[in-house]
Design a protein around this motif. Structure first.
Motif, PDB file in Angstrom:
ATOM      1  N   ALA A 407      -6.970   0.198  -4.463  1.00  0.00           N
ATOM      2  CA  ALA A 407      -6.002   1.133  -5.033  1.00  0.00           C
ATOM      3  C   ALA A 407      -4.578   0.713  -4.694  1.00  0.00           C
ATOM      4  O   ALA A 407      -3.667   0.811  -5.518  1.00  0.00           O
ATOM      5  N   TYR A 408      -4.392   0.241  -3.478  1.00  0.00           N
ATOM      6  CA  TYR A 408      -3.059  -0.199  -3.054  1.00  0.00           C
ATOM      7  C   TYR A 408      -2.559  -1.336  -3.934  1.00  0.00           C
ATOM      8  O   TYR A 408      -1.432  -1.302  -4.455  1.00  0.00           O
ATOM      9  N   HIS A 409      -3.383  -2.358  -4.137  1.00  0.00           N
ATOM     10  CA  HIS A 409      -2.941  -3.520  -4.903  1.00  0.00           C
ATOM     11  C   HIS A 409      -2.831  -3.213  -6.393  1.00  0.00           C
ATOM     12  O   HIS A 409      -1.959  -3.753  -7.080  1.00  0.00           O
ATOM     13  N   LEU A 410      -3.702  -2.344  -6.895  1.00  0.00           N
ATOM     14  CA  LEU A 410      -3.552  -1.902  -8.284  1.00  0.00           C
ATOM     15  C   LEU A 410      -2.211  -1.189  -8.472  1.00  0.00           C
ATOM     16  O   LEU A 410      -1.524  -1.383  -9.483  1.00  0.00           O
ATOM     17  N   THR A 411      -1.840  -0.380  -7.490  1.00  0.00           N
ATOM     18  CA  THR A 411      -0.570   0.351  -7.567  1.00  0.00           C
ATOM     19  C   THR A 411       0.615  -0.601  -7.548  1.00  0.00           C
ATOM     20  O   THR A 411       1.576  -0.447  -8.323  1.00  0.00           O
ATOM     21  N   THR A 446      -0.220   5.989  -5.040  1.00  0.00           N
ATOM     22  CA  THR A 446      -0.616   5.860  -6.439  1.00  0.00           C
ATOM     23  C   THR A 446      -0.039   7.002  -7.275  1.00  0.00           C
ATOM     24  O   THR A 446       0.477   6.791  -8.383  1.00  0.00           O
ATOM     25  N   PHE A 447      -0.080   8.200  -6.738  1.00  0.00           N
ATOM     26  CA  PHE A 447       0.402   9.357  -7.491  1.00  0.00           C
ATOM     27  C   PHE A 447       1.928   9.413  -7.507  1.00  0.00           C
ATOM     28  O   PHE A 447       2.521   9.931  -8.460  1.00  0.00           O
ATOM     29  N   ILE A 448       2.570   8.866  -6.474  1.00  0.00           N
ATOM     30  CA  ILE A 448       4.023   8.726  -6.515  1.00  0.00           C
ATOM     31  C   ILE A 448       4.408   7.776  -7.653  1.00  0.00           C
ATOM     32  O   ILE A 448       5.320   8.049  -8.437  1.00  0.00           O
TER      33      ILE A 448
END
Length: 658
Positions: A407-411, A446-448
């Protein structure tokens, strides 16, 4: 790309373009290029470079001297080399794609299992670096000292890998072990390799000679004996029982999978006191604690507790070795040197896996500034580390498929796509963020980023259903706030979007005040406050926060937004010339940012430059053809009637349609 610029820092510093020496005898020009080459890919403000090379000279005189050096560079570099040095009005940098630095090439040779001839001929190589550049100034000398220390640490680590059984031919391992002993006479591992290889060759006398030299040094200088492992090897050699150990088979390494990594972990180590005068312990500990606390408040990257790193002795063990034990992907370490009531602090961010220096900086403070500057340094480090880590992570995972990313890298990848502000890739950014949210529905950044995506889509005029997207923005912002524990950054962004959607008021101002109370040195929290303050008529505070945010994160990949928000603040301050100037800088970095292009058009019109005002108005309409002043008038954000009238009237004068 073929190397067109070669920089030699081993021995006398020498720079050649297309094989021909350039800038010979121009010491500060050589120093500047050396600094840019080893600090790449970062760009540096002119003020920083001028202060580094002319630290005791008035700022205006230092900038004039820098201009002369830059003129010399332009004259010296022609043909392919001309494009390597990037210079604009505010900053400069070096494109290392066409540059070779001999010290870096040497490290690459070692990493490939080869022992460079220059190292065999000059085992004390770290002492030979940058000859001719010492004495330019205390701050530049501190940087040279730090670079030599880093080079020696990396050299020691890579030679240590090269002497491992099976890593290289026996003769190469023997020579590498000998060089290690010259660098560090107390290195028992290197001594054992010399002993083992010599004994296996039947050269018992040479093996025992190496042991006796180590024994005497340890006894005389440290009053200790070699380790039992080393003593046991000596006994086996003396008894004639020694047999060379079979080559160790390297353990198979699992393939790196980004989904197993998640947000990178960062270890901040205590800064080393290099003397010559003592540095107060409270200052060393204070920088460590403040930096860790400020990084922890930013949520990502994940920072390890200072309790895990405080006791690390980097003179006994390398930062890289300790970081691996702690499971860190990046390390922050540095040094503090005190001389003549001046303190010089050097900081580096290093990726553990590749040993690449991703960011480096030096600071200088007088003794009476020491306590006050402690938090400033920690805040500056924290704000500059985060974009550096994110840039490094984007580069490291560029070859992974989205399905393999965390999720971190996708973001990170989504943010990079979104801020290109190109419609063809903008939708892909949203898809990546939704994928990230599905993979980890508890990851607040991600939501930010998703909140930001909807905000940009609406601001650019790209939303095909504004009502739906405003609701989606509100949902994402609320979720980011809950997941982050109402962190300062998330709260500031939430307040900004409340301002954009519902207008600036006492409630959003209060949110921003709370956010900045939590994280007063967070560049992003500061920059989110700028538009709201400007819209409320508090232009001076808006300018102050905007300038401070930009100074805290000068290498931010999204600096164009900082500049746009600052342009809004200067417009509210009625400094239309400055607003236009900063708006142009933002547009040069990203010409597709519609809100900035419109504000710049208004600023040019207000300052009387109608040709530029019309040009920017035309650019704005190309980005958002459906824009109209009649619609915008209903939602324009300035509370001060005079500022609101000035904005609308100057947008009209620039040529934006009614």
């Amino acid at each position: 790309m073929h190397n067109v610029l070669r920089i030699s820092v081993v021995g006398d510093v020498d720079i050649r373009a297309a094989g021909e020496p350039v800038l010979a005898g121009k010491r500060k020009a050589l120093a500047l290029l050396t600094y840019l080459a080893l600090a790449a890919p970062h760009r540096f403000p002119r003020s920083v470079v001028a202060g580094l090379l002319w630290e005791n000279v008035p700022e205006a005189a230092a900038r004039n001297s820098l201009r002369q050096i830059l003129s010399d560079l332009r004259k010296a570099f022609t043909g392919p080399a001309e494009a390597l040095v990037s210079i604009d009005r505010e900053s400069l940098g070096l494109d290392t794609a066409g540059v070779e630095v001999d010290a870096v090439a040497l490290m690459e040779e070692l990493a490939a299992g080869r022992l460079p001839d220059v190292l065999i001929a000059n085992p004390e190589l770290p002492d030979l670096l940058f000859r001719g550049l010492d004495g330019i100034g205390d701050e530049f000398d501190a940087w040279l000292h730090e670079m030599r220390r880093v080079f020696e640490e990396q050299l020691t680590e890579r030679l240590g890998r090269l002497i491992e059984p099976g890593s290289a031919p026996e003769e190469t391992r023997l020579k590498a072990a000998g060089i290690l002993l010259r660098l560090d006479p107390f290195n028992e591992k290197a001594c054992r390799e010399v002993m083992a290889i010599s004994a296996a060759r039947g050269e018992t006398r040479e093996a025992l000679k190496a042991y006796e030299a180590l024994f005497m040094r340890l006894e005389e200088e440290m009053d200790i004996e070699p380790s039992p492992q080393t003593q046991d090897l000596a006994v086996r050699i003396k008894m004639g029982e020694f047999k060379a150990d079979p080559p160790a088979q390297p353990a198979a390494r699992p393939a790196a999978v980004a989904t197993e990594i998640g947000p990178p972990r960062l270890a901040v180590f205590p800064f080393q006191n290099l003397g010559p005068d003592d540095v107060p312990d409270y200052f060393v500990d204070g920088i460590l604690e403040d930096t860790v606390c400020m990084l922890a408040s930013l949520k990502e990257p994940r920072v390890l507790s200072s309790n895990s790193t405080r006791g690390a002795n980097l003179r006994e063990r390398s930062a890289r070795e300790r970081a691996r034990e702690l499971g860190a992907n990046y390390t922050v370490f540095g040094s503090i040197r005190r001389a003549h009531q001046r303190y010089h602090i050097s900081v580096q961010l290093v990726e553990v896996g590749t040993e690449l220096v991703e960011w480096a900086r030096t600071y200088t403070a007088s003794e009476n500034e020491l306590f006050d500057i402690q938090s400033h340094i920690a805040g500056s480090i924290a704000n500059k580390l985060q974009p550096s880590v994110q840039t490094a992570e984007l580069r490291r995972t560029s070859g992974f498929k989205p399905a393999d990313l965390s999720a971190y890298h996708l973001t990170l990848r989504a943010k990079e796509l979104a801020f290109r502000l190109k419609r063809e890739s903008f939708g892909e950014a949203r898809d990546l963020l939704l994928m990230a949210a599905e993979k980890d529905p508890t990851f607040a950044p991600t939501f930010i980023a998703l909140t930001d995506w909807y905000s940009i889509s609406l601001g650019q005029g790209w939303s095909d259903d504004p009502g739906r997207d405003w609701k989606a923005l509100e949902d994402a912002a609320s979720r980011a706030l809950r997941l982050s524990g109402e962190s300062g950054r998330a709260l500031a962004m939430y307040a900004h979007n409340q301002t954009i959607q519902h207008g600036a008021d006492a409630r959003t101002e209060s949110m921003l005040s709370n956010a900045l109370e939590q994280t007063p040195s967070d560049a992003e929290a500061l920059v989110w406050s700028v538009p709201t303050l400007a819209f409320l008529g508090k232009a001076d505070a808006a300018v102050e926060n905007g300038e401070r945010a930009a100074s805290l994160s000068p290498s931010d990949p999204f600096m164009f937004r900082y500049q746009h928000f600052l342009s809004i603040a200067y417009f509210a301050q009625r400094d239309y010339g400055k607003a236009a100037e900063i708006g142009v800088t933002s547009a040069e970095a990203n010409p597709m940012y519609a809100s900035n292009v419109r504000m710049t058009a208004a600023a040019f019109a207000a300052s009387g430059n109608m040709p530029e005002a019309r040009r920017f108005a035309e650019m704005a309409m190309e980005i958002d053809p459906g824009y109209s002043l009649s619609r915008y008038e209903k939602t324009q954000p300035f509370k001060d009637p005079e500022t609101a009238t000035a904005l609308l009237e100057n947008l009209r004068k620039a040529g934006l349609p009614r």
